[in-house]
Design a protein around this motif. Structure first.
Motif, PDB file in Angstrom:
ATOM      1  N   ASP A 152     -18.877 -15.326   0.620  1.00  0.00           N
ATOM      2  CA  ASP A 152     -19.990 -16.065   0.436  1.00  0.00           C
ATOM      3  C   ASP A 152     -21.011 -15.514   1.306  1.00  0.00           C
ATOM      4  O   ASP A 152     -21.947 -14.855   1.023  1.00  0.00           O
ATOM      5  N   GLN A 153     -20.949 -16.056   2.449  1.00  0.00           N
ATOM      6  CA  GLN A 153     -21.606 -15.674   3.850  1.00  0.00           C
ATOM      7  C   GLN A 153     -21.523 -14.364   4.511  1.00  0.00           C
ATOM      8  O   GLN A 153     -22.407 -13.715   4.787  1.00  0.00           O
ATOM      9  N   PHE A 154     -20.268 -13.912   4.377  1.00  0.00           N
ATOM     10  CA  PHE A 154     -20.107 -12.596   5.051  1.00  0.00           C
ATOM     11  C   PHE A 154     -18.756 -12.153   4.321  1.00  0.00           C
ATOM     12  O   PHE A 154     -17.932 -12.649   3.577  1.00  0.00           O
ATOM     13  N   VAL A 155     -18.598 -10.541   4.771  1.00  0.00           N
ATOM     14  CA  VAL A 155     -17.464  -9.934   4.301  1.00  0.00           C
ATOM     15  C   VAL A 155     -17.171  -9.013   5.393  1.00  0.00           C
ATOM     16  O   VAL A 155     -18.146  -8.587   5.910  1.00  0.00           O
ATOM     17  N   THR A 193     -18.668  -5.948   9.502  1.00  0.00           N
ATOM     18  CA  THR A 193     -18.847  -7.055   8.886  1.00  0.00           C
ATOM     19  C   THR A 193     -20.194  -7.190   8.382  1.00  0.00           C
ATOM     20  O   THR A 193     -21.139  -7.033   9.347  1.00  0.00           O
ATOM     21  N   LEU A 194     -20.430  -7.783   7.216  1.00  0.00           N
ATOM     22  CA  LEU A 194     -21.779  -7.611   6.602  1.00  0.00           C
ATOM     23  C   LEU A 194     -22.011  -9.146   6.112  1.00  0.00           C
ATOM     24  O   LEU A 194     -21.297  -9.687   5.625  1.00  0.00           O
ATOM     25  N   ASN A 195     -23.297  -9.184   6.572  1.00  0.00           N
ATOM     26  CA  ASN A 195     -23.894 -10.702   6.026  1.00  0.00           C
ATOM     27  C   ASN A 195     -24.128 -10.653   4.875  1.00  0.00           C
ATOM     28  O   ASN A 195     -25.292  -9.908   4.138  1.00  0.00           O
ATOM     29  N   THR A 196     -23.597 -11.482   3.711  1.00  0.00           N
ATOM     30  CA  THR A 196     -23.838 -11.501   2.342  1.00  0.00           C
ATOM     31  C   THR A 196     -24.559 -12.587   1.894  1.00  0.00           C
ATOM     32  O   THR A 196     -24.799 -12.754   0.647  1.00  0.00           O
ATOM     33  N   SER A 197     -25.146 -13.451   2.915  1.00  0.00           N
ATOM     34  CA  SER A 197     -25.530 -14.758   2.712  1.00  0.00           C
ATOM     35  C   SER A 197     -26.910 -14.527   1.587  1.00  0.00           C
ATOM     36  O   SER A 197     -27.300 -15.553   0.888  1.00  0.00           O
ATOM     37  N   GLU A 198     -27.502 -13.513   1.851  1.00  0.00           N
ATOM     38  CA  GLU A 198     -28.858 -13.202   1.172  1.00  0.00           C
ATOM     39  C   GLU A 198     -28.581 -12.384  -0.195  1.00  0.00           C
ATOM     40  O   GLU A 198     -29.625 -12.025  -0.776  1.00  0.00           O
ATOM     41  N   TRP A 199     -27.289 -11.961  -0.329  1.00  0.00           N
ATOM     42  CA  TRP A 199     -26.926 -11.446  -1.625  1.00  0.00           C
ATOM     43  C   TRP A 199     -26.987 -11.869  -2.936  1.00  0.00           C
ATOM     44  O   TRP A 199     -26.521 -13.097  -2.791  1.00  0.00           O
ATOM     45  N   ALA A 200     -27.295 -11.642  -4.044  1.00  0.00           N
ATOM     46  CA  ALA A 200     -27.243 -12.265  -5.282  1.00  0.00           C
ATOM     47  C   ALA A 200     -25.923 -12.288  -5.699  1.00  0.00           C
ATOM     48  O   ALA A 200     -25.078 -11.609  -5.404  1.00  0.00           O
TER      49      ALA A 200
END
Length: 87
Positions: free
Chosen positions: A19-22, A57-64
């Motif tokens: 969701d928010q990070f991976v 650690t990747l911030n994925t909060s703005e990924w579709a």
């Protein structure tokens, strides 16, 4: 006869779905390249990891939302997989 040594390299992607990070981790001891592709197949990120720095650690909060592909290259070994982003 020389024995061929096959490295026992492990890769982990958590959480998946994310969701928010991976967090992507590997036990590789040499430098590596991590590439993330968006659901359309375009290169989203190209990350070079130095020797010993095998946690990303990747911030994925703005990924579709969607299925992303990753490719992690360590020497001649390539690990590919899918990452599901679900907000």
């Amino acid at each position: 006869d020389a024995l061929e040594v096959i490295p026992n390299i492990k890769f982990n992607v958590y959480p998946n779905p994310a969701d928010q990070f991976v967090q992507l981790t590997s036990n590789a001891t040499q430098a590596s390249v991590l590439q993330i592709y968006n659901p359309s197949g375009g290169l989203l990120q190209n990350i070079r990891l130095d020797k010993g720095a095998q946690v990303q650690t990747l911030n994925t909060s703005e990924w579709a939302n969607g299925i992303y592909l990753y490719e992690w290259q360590v020497g001649e070994i390539t690990q590919t997989g899918k990452l599901l982003i679900q907000h």
